[in-house]
Design a protein around this motif. Structure first.
Motif, PDB file in Angstrom:
ATOM      1  N   GLN A 585     -12.538  -0.759   2.476  1.00 42.97           N
ATOM      2  CA  GLN A 585     -12.305  -0.479   1.240  1.00 42.97           C
ATOM      3  C   GLN A 585     -10.710   0.322   0.498  1.00 42.97           C
ATOM      4  O   GLN A 585     -10.246   0.155   0.081  1.00 42.97           O
ATOM      5  CB  GLN A 585     -13.343   0.910   1.626  1.00 42.97           C
ATOM      6  CG  GLN A 585     -14.622   0.531   0.970  1.00 42.97           C
ATOM      7  CD  GLN A 585     -15.231   1.608   0.920  1.00 42.97           C
ATOM      8  OE1 GLN A 585     -15.637   2.405   2.556  1.00 42.97           O
ATOM      9  NE2 GLN A 585     -15.855   2.545   0.159  1.00 42.97           N
ATOM     10  N   LEU A 586     -10.133   0.675   2.149  1.00 40.22           N
ATOM     11  CA  LEU A 586      -9.034   0.530   2.169  1.00 40.22           C
ATOM     12  C   LEU A 586      -7.991   0.021   3.284  1.00 40.22           C
ATOM     13  O   LEU A 586      -8.581  -0.275   4.410  1.00 40.22           O
ATOM     14  CB  LEU A 586      -8.499   2.053   2.235  1.00 40.22           C
ATOM     15  CG  LEU A 586      -7.374   2.918   2.763  1.00 40.22           C
ATOM     16  CD1 LEU A 586      -6.256   2.280   1.406  1.00 40.22           C
ATOM     17  CD2 LEU A 586      -6.981   4.399   3.546  1.00 40.22           C
ATOM     18  N   LEU A 587      -6.821  -0.880   3.035  1.00 41.14           N
ATOM     19  CA  LEU A 587      -6.036  -1.193   3.328  1.00 41.14           C
ATOM     20  C   LEU A 587      -4.889  -0.787   3.278  1.00 41.14           C
ATOM     21  O   LEU A 587      -4.096  -1.183   1.885  1.00 41.14           O
ATOM     22  CB  LEU A 587      -5.918  -3.077   3.831  1.00 41.14           C
ATOM     23  CG  LEU A 587      -5.094  -3.970   3.641  1.00 41.14           C
ATOM     24  CD1 LEU A 587      -5.378  -4.063   5.808  1.00 41.14           C
ATOM     25  CD2 LEU A 587      -4.871  -4.804   3.271  1.00 41.14           C
ATOM     26  N   ALA A 588      -4.113  -0.523   4.110  1.00 41.41           N
ATOM     27  CA  ALA A 588      -2.489   0.382   4.309  1.00 41.41           C
ATOM     28  C   ALA A 588      -1.696  -0.305   5.779  1.00 41.41           C
ATOM     29  O   ALA A 588      -1.777  -0.964   6.133  1.00 41.41           O
ATOM     30  CB  ALA A 588      -2.796   1.764   5.030  1.00 41.41           C
ATOM     31  N   PHE A 589      -0.819  -0.723   4.752  1.00 42.47           N
ATOM     32  CA  PHE A 589       0.129  -0.969   6.042  1.00 42.47           C
ATOM     33  C   PHE A 589       1.631  -0.219   6.561  1.00 42.47           C
ATOM     34  O   PHE A 589       1.737   0.441   5.181  1.00 42.47           O
ATOM     35  CB  PHE A 589       1.296  -2.503   5.326  1.00 42.47           C
ATOM     36  CG  PHE A 589       0.116  -3.807   5.157  1.00 42.47           C
ATOM     37  CD1 PHE A 589       0.256  -4.811   5.786  1.00 42.47           C
ATOM     38  CD2 PHE A 589      -0.634  -3.951   3.834  1.00 42.47           C
ATOM     39  CE1 PHE A 589      -0.508  -5.882   6.048  1.00 42.47           C
ATOM     40  CE2 PHE A 589      -1.446  -4.751   4.028  1.00 42.47           C
ATOM     41  CZ  PHE A 589      -1.317  -5.943   5.208  1.00 42.47           C
ATOM     42  N   ALA A 590       2.004   0.040   7.280  1.00 41.01           N
ATOM     43  CA  ALA A 590       3.192   0.846   7.483  1.00 41.01           C
ATOM     44  C   ALA A 590       4.193   0.234   8.040  1.00 41.01           C
ATOM     45  O   ALA A 590       3.961  -1.217   9.223  1.00 41.01           O
ATOM     46  CB  ALA A 590       2.701   1.645   8.636  1.00 41.01           C
ATOM     47  N   LEU A 591       5.263   0.339   6.964  1.00 43.54           N
ATOM     48  CA  LEU A 591       6.608  -0.728   7.498  1.00 43.54           C
ATOM     49  C   LEU A 591       8.159   0.414   7.131  1.00 43.54           C
ATOM     50  O   LEU A 591       7.590   1.014   6.809  1.00 43.54           O
ATOM     51  CB  LEU A 591       7.146  -1.679   6.267  1.00 43.54           C
ATOM     52  CG  LEU A 591       5.546  -2.948   6.018  1.00 43.54           C
ATOM     53  CD1 LEU A 591       4.534  -2.088   4.647  1.00 43.54           C
ATOM     54  CD2 LEU A 591       5.985  -3.992   5.569  1.00 43.54           C
ATOM     55  N   ASP A 592       9.130  -0.171   7.682  1.00 43.84           N
ATOM     56  CA  ASP A 592      10.071   0.311   8.190  1.00 43.84           C
ATOM     57  C   ASP A 592      10.715   0.782   6.650  1.00 43.84           C
ATOM     58  O   ASP A 592      10.454  -0.637   5.885  1.00 43.84           O
ATOM     59  CB  ASP A 592      11.071  -0.438   8.838  1.00 43.84           C
ATOM     60  CG  ASP A 592      11.053  -1.496   8.745  1.00 43.84           C
ATOM     61  OD1 ASP A 592      10.353  -2.339   8.867  1.00 43.84           O
ATOM     62  OD2 ASP A 592      12.154  -2.322   9.411  1.00 43.84           O
ATOM     63  N   ALA A 593      11.482   1.367   6.267  1.00 42.59           N
ATOM     64  CA  ALA A 593      12.422   1.691   5.447  1.00 42.59           C
ATOM     65  C   ALA A 593      12.272   0.366   4.372  1.00 42.59           C
ATOM     66  O   ALA A 593      12.497  -0.086   3.199  1.00 42.59           O
ATOM     67  CB  ALA A 593      13.500   2.675   5.249  1.00 42.59           C
TER      68      ALA A 593
END
Length: 622
Positions: A585-593
């Motif tokens: 249901q939810l896909l998230a990516f954490a990336l540097d700025a």
């Protein structure tokens, strides 16, 4: 309608009719594979996208497809025990428990090779009548570890067909050991050969031995005749992960008349690092194999399918969502990672999942490398070198919410070894050997471990106090009077400068009071969650730093620029694809700025709905 056809949308068609037509096409493709005829000497290659229901297809084929003769069985193999457990559970649930036992085989490919190609024939081989023991990992043997390294950290060259030659440290492992790679390599080669002479080996040597046995024409005929008489067909799940040696073994079986059905997805090939033979990128099966495809995704929303397609290295179009979440419209979440050591991006992800009503038990955080997981929540990915530090690390891992699976397995081993050091002594042999030698049971060891972990003091205590109390508790839980042997020793030591430090510090862990606030069920490397699915997935994209392996940096850059890449970087990008396709249901990516805006541009250029979210403020966009 063909098995792969997707009905075109009609301007007048009702959405419900459209969905029903898609699901009908998906089930038609599945049934075609269940009913497919695979004859001797033939490969059938089933290319299945994530969430395609391949486990259901394999189970339905096992339940429904008749075998050549009533006395024959079917062999179904994969690369993890979890996959085998799931297959056995589904057979039991279907009321057919007889399909999980002889003459059938359901298990790992390692176990299949060991039980049917190697173990029955070793006594007659040139290596003599010794007691052979197959280890899952060299971490399982105390003598195979030294100064933060194990034999698993090395690649061994072949000598006379066996990987017993000179050793070379794998990429990314140079920060452990003595600091002298040549010295570490000499230790590894010497230890590897010594343990092999004692009868120990892991998966790489297992395959070498199998191929060596099959290289003798007369012996190979005996082995293969027995195997083909036993099994009517062989199904290999996750076949894209086969090494060059695996492919050669399967080819020999197939040439001898065993039908082989291979199920996999080239975009999910992520274990090339296990295959030092240089065969990365080679086709899984011969080009003459018949091919069938499953392109309907029963797991994810269409938006997640579209996002995952931007990570694909094969160039295949996005899969078609067919499951219960197909029409949900949660945008892909992009979180700027301000500090990878801290967990602000994880908490923002948890807040968004909470807003969508996704429970904590269905939230996972994963990354290519363990060092990219926030240290605030996970601590060190490797245990310290000191005996006491290793025990403290193991206790912290076993108490932590959602610790990575491989880390949990190593932590259990450390606690077991400490208990057996007290009960039995002889720290230089494996856990299994000591249990056999002294008449102890694995269940008894597990019960003792559970009591010890429950009673050990908080890791916020000083190292000195924790050490004293932990020794008392471990000695309290003895196996009973049946073990008539002098008590062993733990050998724990604390340097005077460390006595006042918190115990968790000498274990390389984070403050356990902070860890409890993770608000996710699991933190893991992506390799360890392959095959799983979760409602909410946060993929941590490692920033481009000196400590980040170069293939990962190149893989991320190729995704953000949508450019081709090298074979090694292709595998690193496949890892990101595997992580993205775990999400329902939810896909998230954490990336540097520096990358966050580029990621949004790539997704939006492919029609993917996404949004950038501030840390700690999940309801506010940039």
């Amino acid at each position: 309608m063909s098995a792969e056809a997707i009905p075109p949308a009609s301007p007048t068609a009702e959405p419900r009719q459209r969905v029903d037509a898609i699901r009908g096409s998906a089930r038609e493709a599945q049934r075609a594979i269940v009913e497919a005829e695979v004859t001797g000497g033939q490969f059938l290659w089933v290319e299945a996208c994530p969430g395609a229901g391949k486990t259901r297809v394999v189970v339905d084929r096992h339940l429904e497809r008749p075998l050549a003769t009533p006395r024959q069985g079917r062999a179904i193999v994969s690369f993890t025990r979890m996959a085998g457990r799931e297959l056995r559970r589904r057979c039991d649930d279907a009321g057919s428990p007889e399909l999980v036992s002889s003459p059938h085989f359901i298990g790992t490919l390692d176990s299949f090779i060991w039980l049917h190609l190697v173990r029955p024939y070793l006594a007659a081989s040139e290596w003599g009548n010794r007691s052979w023991r197959r280890l899952d990992s060299w971490h399982d043997h105390p003598k195979a570890r030294q100064r933060g390294l194990s034999l698993d950290d090395f690649v061994f060259t072949k000598k006379d067909g066996l990987r017993l030659g000179p050793a070379k440290l794998r990429n990314g492992k140079s920060n452990a050991g003595t600091g002298d790679p040549n010295r570490d390599a000499r230790w590894a080669q010497r230890t590897h050969r010594k343990l092999f002479r004692e009868g120990f080996f892991t998966g790489e040597l297992l395959r070498d031995i199998a191929l060596k046995l099959l290289s003798d024409q007369k012996r190979a005929r005996l082995i293969l005749d027995i195997l083909v008489a036993r099994f009517s067909e062989l199904i290999v799940d996750e076949a894209q992960d086969c090494s060059d040696e695996d492919r050669r073994i399967l080819q020999r079986l197939n040439e001898h008349g065993l039908p082989v059905l291979l199920v996999g997805d080239p975009d999910q090939a992520i274990y090339g690092f296990r295959d030092p033979s240089g065969s990365r990128g080679q086709p899984v099966v011969p080009v003459t194999a018949e091919t069938m495809r499953l392109r309907h995704n029963w797991r994810s929303t269409q938006n997640i399918c579209d996002a995952a397609a931007t990570l694909r290295t094969s160039g295949h179009p996005a899969d078609v969502a067919a499951g219960e979440h197909h029409g949900e419209d949660a945008p892909i979440m992009l979180v700027p990672m301000e500090n990878r050591e801290e967990a602000g991006h994880v908490r923002s992800f948890a807040a968004e999942a909470q807003r969508l009503g996704i429970p904590q038990a269905q939230r996972i955080v994963a990354s290519n490398i363990g060092s990219a997981l926030p240290a605030e929540l996970t601590g060190s990915s490797r245990p310290p070198r000191t005996l006491l530090g290793r025990m403290v690390w193991a206790v912290g891992v076993l108490r932590a919410p959602g610790a990575p699976r491989k880390r949990l397995e190593r932590a259990h081993r450390i606690v077991w070894e400490n208990l057996l050091n007290l009960w039995c002594g002889e720290p230089g042999v494996t856990v299994e050997q000591r249990l056999e030698r002294f008449g102890l049971t694995k269940d008894g060891l597990l019960r003792a471990e559970a009591r010890v972990i429950d009673e050990l003091p908080s890791l916020n205590e000083s190292a000195e106090k924790w050490n004293t109390e932990a020794k008392r508790i471990l000695r309290k839980h003895q196996p009973g009077s049946a073990l008539d042997r002098p008590q062993g020793k733990l050998g724990w030591r604390i340097q005077s400068k460390d006595r006042r430090k918190h115990a968790y510090v000498i274990g390389g862990l984070s403050d356990p009071t902070i860890t409890a606030s993770a608000e996710v069920a699991h933190l893991s490397t992506i390799h360890q969650v392959k095959g799983e699915e979760w409602d909410a997935v946060l993929v941590i994209v490692p920033p481009a730093e000196v400590s980040t392996p170069d293939p990962i940096t190149r893989a991320v850059e190729s995704w953000l620029s949508q450019r081709p890449l090298t074979e090694e970087a292709t595998e690193a990008r496949n890892v990101l694809y595997v992580a993205a396709t775990r999400a329902r249901q939810l896909l998230a990516f954490a990336l540097d700025a520096d990358r966050i805006g580029r990621a949004r541009a790539v997704l939006e250029s492919h029609g993917v709905s996404c949004r950038i979210v501030h840390q700690h403020r999940a309801d506010v966009d940039y």
